[in-house]
Scaffold this active site. Structure first.
Site, mmCIF file in Angstrom:
data_model
loop_
_atom_site.group_PDB
_atom_site.id
_atom_site.type_symbol
_atom_site.label_atom_id
_atom_site.label_comp_id
_atom_site.label_asym_id
_atom_site.label_seq_id
_atom_site.Cartn_x
_atom_site.Cartn_y
_atom_site.Cartn_z
ATOM 1 N N CYS A 48 0.828 -1.205 0.000
ATOM 2 C CA CYS A 48 0.000 0.000 0.000
ATOM 3 C C CYS A 48 0.869 1.264 0.000
ATOM 4 O O CYS A 48 1.436 1.579 -1.031
ATOM 5 C CB CYS A 48 -0.998 -0.054 1.157
ATOM 6 S SG CYS A 48 -2.506 0.843 0.750
ATOM 7 N N HIS A 106 -3.650 -5.246 0.325
ATOM 8 C CA HIS A 106 -3.046 -5.767 1.564
ATOM 9 C C HIS A 106 -3.107 -7.300 1.572
ATOM 10 O O HIS A 106 -4.051 -7.880 2.118
ATOM 11 C CB HIS A 106 -3.813 -5.237 2.787
ATOM 12 C CG HIS A 106 -3.646 -3.773 3.002
ATOM 13 N ND1 HIS A 106 -2.704 -3.258 3.873
ATOM 14 C CD2 HIS A 106 -4.272 -2.716 2.455
ATOM 15 C CE1 HIS A 106 -2.780 -1.929 3.853
ATOM 16 N NE2 HIS A 106 -3.726 -1.578 2.998
ATOM 17 N N GLU A 135 -1.553 -9.292 3.328
ATOM 18 C CA GLU A 135 -1.424 -9.832 4.698
ATOM 19 C C GLU A 135 -2.788 -10.132 5.321
ATOM 20 O O GLU A 135 -2.887 -10.930 6.251
ATOM 21 C CB GLU A 135 -0.632 -8.854 5.587
ATOM 22 C CG GLU A 135 -1.339 -7.573 6.020
ATOM 23 C CD GLU A 135 -1.296 -6.435 5.009
ATOM 24 O OE1 GLU A 135 -1.064 -6.695 3.811
ATOM 25 O OE2 GLU A 135 -1.500 -5.269 5.407
HETATM 26 N N1 GLN Z 1 -2.138 6.573 2.724
HETATM 27 C C1 GLN Z 1 -2.208 5.798 1.537
HETATM 28 C C2 GLN Z 1 -3.561 5.898 0.856
HETATM 29 O O1 GLN Z 1 -4.530 6.258 1.471
HETATM 30 C C3 GLN Z 1 -1.868 4.347 1.793
HETATM 31 C C4 GLN Z 1 -2.828 3.668 2.712
HETATM 32 C C5 GLN Z 1 -2.303 2.386 3.276
HETATM 33 O O2 GLN Z 1 -1.087 2.158 3.307
HETATM 34 N N2 GLN Z 1 -3.178 1.556 3.784
HETATM 35 O O3 GLN Z 1 -3.687 5.606 -0.298
#
Ligand code: GLN
Length: 550
Positions: free
Chosen positions: A382, A510, A512
């Site tokens: 992310c 994600h 994970e």
């Molecule tokens: N802050 C980033 C976004 O909103 C990444 C979010 C995250 O790592 N879950 O896109």
């Protein structure tokens, strides 16, 4: 009709109620029952989505896009099932529902009160998952500790259900601490007695007492707890500190937690537990053939729970590879181009963590540049993926001060942009791109090799995205989008081809969140494998140098 198990906690928090609840569910599942777990959190936030990870650890996202407590992650990892919005209820959500009903006029002029309106809504939620035939047993974990003001309505709801439902349909398990006083060389039962007494004052009587302890409970202690807390001696269960949480189901099996629960629920004729795969996993976990060191680069590293699912995914992936994964925390805030070499020493790979906001981003970029230039396996999740895109833009494409709109609205090169549908959003809670979305993988890429297919689905939690205006420029310079969402065109995976780097991959989703004991996340499995290969190469080159020196 389902039967209901309630798990409450006493004496202190952090005793591992979630793990005990998940272990019981695992054993019931292994005996052929359809079991599920839900968590009731007494705080007033509607969900943990707006909470800083320092408060209660990571926010776990389900397939249906609910932002939930991290215990749901344990439930999924243990049971290999999907949970949903219905599996996590907070005081905030209960009140929100009741207040909305009041505004609709649903209470017909009545005064709306904690009892019966709030407790009725809690009971509705407690019974909801057991309403159809999907589950035989629904386990509800009540967050907080007996005696907390916030958890009182939940305990009252359990009291009412204990009275309303047939006796054989409800089992209450209370988890307490039995401290060991080293100076006196004695286990102490008084806190447990007080905790159970406090429950009794609230009208709830536990059927089973699980005692968290550093030392084994002897028969005298078990009898004493049983006598003072009014339960059968066999219903006093020892829960010793374990070397891994995945050992706990087997410990609970030895203590017969499942059998005693089934006996209370008057269920007979169950099968022997089928735990072969679980035991196979534990064997591999306990007897690794080698070890790798992974740097976890993030800004919440002081609190291990902030990256819970990532750490657990490494355990699953390590077991598959028969490799012990040692995770070293690297605080991104204190990482600079000047000290990066020193901080990366001895690592076999880095995982750059998800996150929000400016703090620590330059440190992440420095780490990624090091990994890219030194062919150190890199895995970005992310925000970690977004930082890899920024690093490449700045240092390879030559786009000076390229950035994400999240960190710098005025950047000349917004390689990470805000998603179109996010621009009009004003409310922060529950409005990110959340939950499962599909991703098409380009054939012949690393991503395809890792997943072994070209269509996958993974969970999301973000507002920003790869800016597709730059797609061609990146591809021309060697960084490709190997996975995209077909409907929105959003980039899901970026990678450097294997010819350039042994493992350099960033994902907007994600992975994970979907890794379980029985189904480890492919990206983690491949990343650990790449780190192991890197490690072996380092060892053999060191051996070669030593041979020349000799
Ligand atoms: N802050 C980033 C976004 O909103 C990444 C979010 C995250 O790592 N879950 O896109």
């Amino acid at each position: 009709m389902a039967k209901y198990v309630f798990v409450t906690g006493g004496v202190t928090s952090s005793l591992g109620k979630g793990i005990v609840a998940a272990s019981l569910a695992k054993l019931l599942q292994a005996r052929g029952f359809k079991a599920t777990i839900q968590k009731f959190d007494p705080y007033i936030n509607v969900d943990p989505g707006t909470l800083n990870p320092y408060e209660h650890g990571e926010c776990y996202v389900t397939e249906d896009g609910a932002e939930t407590d991290l215990d749901l992650g344990h439930y999924e990892r243990f049971l290999n099932i999907h949970t949903s919005q219905a599996n996590n209820v907070t005081t905030g959500r209960i009140y929100q529902t009741v207040i909305n009903k009041e505004r609709e006029g649903a209470f017909l002029g009545k005064t709306v009160q904690v009892i019966p309106h709030i407790t009725d809504e809690i009971k509705n939620r407690m019974l909801l998952l057991g309403k159809d035939d999907t589950y035989d047993i629904v386990i509800s974990e009540i967050g907080g500790t007996i005696g907390d003001i916030e958890s009182l309505p939940f305990i009252e709801a359990v009291r009412q259900l204990q009275w309303e439902l047939p006796e054989e349909d409800v089992c209450v398990i209370h988890l307490t601490l039995v401290p060991y006083l080293r100076a006196a060389k004695e286990l102490k039962t008084k806190p447990t007695q007080h905790s159970v007494r406090m429950m009794s004052e609230n009208g709830v009587h536990p059927d089973i007492i699980v005692c968290r302890t550093e030392e084994p409970l002897n028969n005298d202690i078990r009898r004493k707890i049983a006598q003072f807390c009014n339960v059968k001696t066999e219903a006093v269960i020892e829960s010793m500190d374990a070397s891994t949480i995945y050992e706990v189901p087997l410990m609970m099996l030895r203590e017969k937690l499942d059998v005693i629960t089934l006996r209370k629920l008057n269920i007979t004729g169950y099968a022997e537990p089928e735990l072969d795969r679980w035991k196979g996993f534990l064997d591999k976990l306990k007897y690794p053939k080698s070890q790798v060191t992974i740097g976890l680069v993030g800004k919440y590293i002081e609190l291990q729970d902030a990256y819970k699912s990532i750490l657990e995914s490494f355990i699953h992936a390590g077991a598959v590879n028969e490799v012990k994964v040692q995770v070293v925390n690297i605080h991104s805030e204190y990482l600079t181009p000047e000290n990066v070499l020193e901080k990366m020493r001895g690592l076999d790979g880095i995982l750059v963590a998800p996150g929000f906001g400016q703090r620590g981003t330059e440190g992440k970029i420095a780490a990624i540049q090091y990994a890219r230039e030194n062919k150190l396996p890199f895995f970005g999740i992310c925000l970690g993926m977004q930082m890899a895109v920024i690093e490449y833009a700045r240092n390879v494409l030559g786009l000076k001060n390229a950035h994400s709109i999240e960190m710098s609205e005025e950047t000349a090169f917004p390689v990470i942009n805000m998603m179109e549908e996010q621009k009009k959003i004003k409310m922060m809670g529950g409005t990110m791109r959340l939950g499962a979305y599909s991703c098409d993988i380009v054939p012949g890429t690393m991503a395809e090799k890792i997943y072994g297919k070209t269509k996958i689905s993974e969970r999301h939690r973000h507002r920003y995205e790869f800016n597709n205006d730059y797609l061609q420029q990146f591809a021309d310079a060697g960084m490709i989008a190997s996975g995209t969402n077909e409907e929105s065109g959003l980039v899901e995976i970026i990678e450097l081809p294997e010819s350039k780097h042994p493992f350099f991959i960033g994902v907007q989703f994600h992975p994970e969140l979907k890794s379980t004991v029985e189904s480890p996340a492919p990206l983690f499995v491949s990343f650990v494998k790449a780190a192991n290969e890197y490690h072996e190469k380092q060892v053999s080159s060191k051996t070669a140098v030593a041979a020349v020196a000799n």
